[in-house]
Design a protein around this motif. Structure first.
Motif, PDB file in Angstrom:
ATOM      1  N   LEU A  16      20.710 -35.374 -69.339  1.00  0.00           N
ATOM      2  CA  LEU A  16      21.522 -34.153 -69.222  1.00  0.00           C
ATOM      3  C   LEU A  16      20.657 -32.940 -68.905  1.00  0.00           C
ATOM      4  O   LEU A  16      21.026 -32.111 -68.058  1.00  0.00           O
ATOM      5  CB  LEU A  16      22.298 -33.917 -70.518  1.00  0.00           C
ATOM      6  CG  LEU A  16      23.430 -34.889 -70.801  1.00  0.00           C
ATOM      7  CD1 LEU A  16      23.975 -34.675 -72.214  1.00  0.00           C
ATOM      8  CD2 LEU A  16      24.527 -34.742 -69.780  1.00  0.00           C
ATOM      9  N   ARG A  19      19.691 -33.053 -65.288  1.00  0.00           N
ATOM     10  CA  ARG A  19      20.820 -32.704 -64.406  1.00  0.00           C
ATOM     11  C   ARG A  19      21.042 -31.201 -64.366  1.00  0.00           C
ATOM     12  O   ARG A  19      21.262 -30.618 -63.303  1.00  0.00           O
ATOM     13  CB  ARG A  19      22.085 -33.428 -64.851  1.00  0.00           C
ATOM     14  CG  ARG A  19      22.136 -34.853 -64.357  1.00  0.00           C
ATOM     15  CD  ARG A  19      23.508 -35.454 -64.540  1.00  0.00           C
ATOM     16  NE  ARG A  19      23.792 -35.731 -65.940  1.00  0.00           N
ATOM     17  CZ  ARG A  19      23.566 -36.887 -66.545  1.00  0.00           C
ATOM     18  NH1 ARG A  19      23.043 -37.878 -65.870  1.00  0.00           N
ATOM     19  NH2 ARG A  19      23.868 -37.055 -67.812  1.00  0.00           N
ATOM     20  N   VAL A  20      21.004 -30.551 -65.533  1.00  0.00           N
ATOM     21  CA  VAL A  20      21.211 -29.101 -65.576  1.00  0.00           C
ATOM     22  C   VAL A  20      20.101 -28.397 -64.801  1.00  0.00           C
ATOM     23  O   VAL A  20      20.363 -27.471 -64.021  1.00  0.00           O
ATOM     24  CB  VAL A  20      21.279 -28.591 -67.031  1.00  0.00           C
ATOM     25  CG1 VAL A  20      21.253 -27.070 -67.070  1.00  0.00           C
ATOM     26  CG2 VAL A  20      22.527 -29.107 -67.720  1.00  0.00           C
ATOM     27  N   MET A  23      20.769 -28.711 -61.172  1.00  0.00           N
ATOM     28  CA  MET A  23      21.903 -27.904 -60.717  1.00  0.00           C
ATOM     29  C   MET A  23      21.493 -26.458 -60.469  1.00  0.00           C
ATOM     30  O   MET A  23      22.048 -25.780 -59.605  1.00  0.00           O
ATOM     31  CB  MET A  23      23.018 -27.936 -61.755  1.00  0.00           C
ATOM     32  CG  MET A  23      23.743 -29.247 -61.845  1.00  0.00           C
ATOM     33  SD  MET A  23      24.893 -29.328 -63.235  1.00  0.00           S
ATOM     34  CE  MET A  23      25.925 -27.896 -62.951  1.00  0.00           C
ATOM     35  N   LEU A  30      19.742 -20.288 -63.596  1.00  0.00           N
ATOM     36  CA  LEU A  30      20.173 -20.894 -64.842  1.00  0.00           C
ATOM     37  C   LEU A  30      20.287 -19.837 -65.931  1.00  0.00           C
ATOM     38  O   LEU A  30      21.294 -19.763 -66.633  1.00  0.00           O
ATOM     39  CB  LEU A  30      19.192 -21.993 -65.274  1.00  0.00           C
ATOM     40  CG  LEU A  30      19.622 -22.822 -66.473  1.00  0.00           C
ATOM     41  CD1 LEU A  30      19.106 -24.238 -66.335  1.00  0.00           C
ATOM     42  CD2 LEU A  30      19.159 -22.240 -67.769  1.00  0.00           C
ATOM     43  N   PHE A  34      23.940 -18.838 -67.838  1.00  0.00           N
ATOM     44  CA  PHE A  34      24.188 -19.093 -69.259  1.00  0.00           C
ATOM     45  C   PHE A  34      24.147 -17.841 -70.122  1.00  0.00           C
ATOM     46  O   PHE A  34      24.638 -17.864 -71.253  1.00  0.00           O
ATOM     47  CB  PHE A  34      23.194 -20.129 -69.791  1.00  0.00           C
ATOM     48  CG  PHE A  34      23.569 -21.533 -69.446  1.00  0.00           C
ATOM     49  CD1 PHE A  34      24.346 -22.289 -70.303  1.00  0.00           C
ATOM     50  CD2 PHE A  34      23.157 -22.105 -68.251  1.00  0.00           C
ATOM     51  CE1 PHE A  34      24.708 -23.588 -69.989  1.00  0.00           C
ATOM     52  CE2 PHE A  34      23.509 -23.397 -67.926  1.00  0.00           C
ATOM     53  CZ  PHE A  34      24.285 -24.141 -68.786  1.00  0.00           C
ATOM     54  N   ASN A  43      15.975 -21.558 -68.725  1.00  0.00           N
ATOM     55  CA  ASN A  43      15.227 -22.544 -67.963  1.00  0.00           C
ATOM     56  C   ASN A  43      13.967 -22.933 -68.724  1.00  0.00           C
ATOM     57  O   ASN A  43      13.660 -24.126 -68.846  1.00  0.00           O
ATOM     58  CB  ASN A  43      14.889 -21.981 -66.584  1.00  0.00           C
ATOM     59  CG  ASN A  43      14.115 -22.966 -65.745  1.00  0.00           C
ATOM     60  OD1 ASN A  43      12.905 -23.097 -65.878  1.00  0.00           O
ATOM     61  ND2 ASN A  43      14.823 -23.656 -64.866  1.00  0.00           N
ATOM     62  N   LEU A  46      14.803 -25.195 -71.731  1.00  0.00           N
ATOM     63  CA  LEU A  46      15.224 -26.539 -71.333  1.00  0.00           C
ATOM     64  C   LEU A  46      14.033 -27.353 -70.842  1.00  0.00           C
ATOM     65  O   LEU A  46      13.906 -28.536 -71.151  1.00  0.00           O
ATOM     66  CB  LEU A  46      16.311 -26.479 -70.267  1.00  0.00           C
ATOM     67  CG  LEU A  46      17.656 -25.879 -70.684  1.00  0.00           C
ATOM     68  CD1 LEU A  46      18.663 -26.025 -69.552  1.00  0.00           C
ATOM     69  CD2 LEU A  46      18.188 -26.493 -71.956  1.00  0.00           C
TER      70      LEU A  46
END
Length: 61
Positions: A16, A19-20, A23, A30, A34, A43, A46
C-alpha cells in the motif's frame, strides 16, 4: 524470532505504501493532497516507514 504479521499485514502495508508513493510521484503532490485531511501523512514519513519495512525483511527474513 517468529514474526506472524510480517508476511501478511506488514507485507500488505508495504504494498500500500508503495502504491501511494507511485500515485504521487512528486513529494509535494502527496503532501499537498493529504494536508487538508491527514497532515501527518507526508512523503518523507511514508518513505521512512517503507524503508523500515524493507530493512526488517532484509535483516530478518
Amino acid at each position: 524470532m517468529d514474526h506472524p504479521d510480517c508476511h501478511g499485514g506488514i507485507a500488505d502495508l508495504a504494498g500500500l505504501l508503495q502504491r501511494v508513493l507511485c500515485m504521487f510521484r512528486m513529494p509535494g503532490e502527496l503532501d499537498e493532497a493529504f494536508a487538508p485531511v491527514m497532515p501527518s501523512v507526508t512523503n518523507a514519513r511514508l518513505r521512512l516507514l517503507l524503508d523500515a519495512v524493507h530493512a526488517h525483511f532484509a535483516e530478518h527474513h
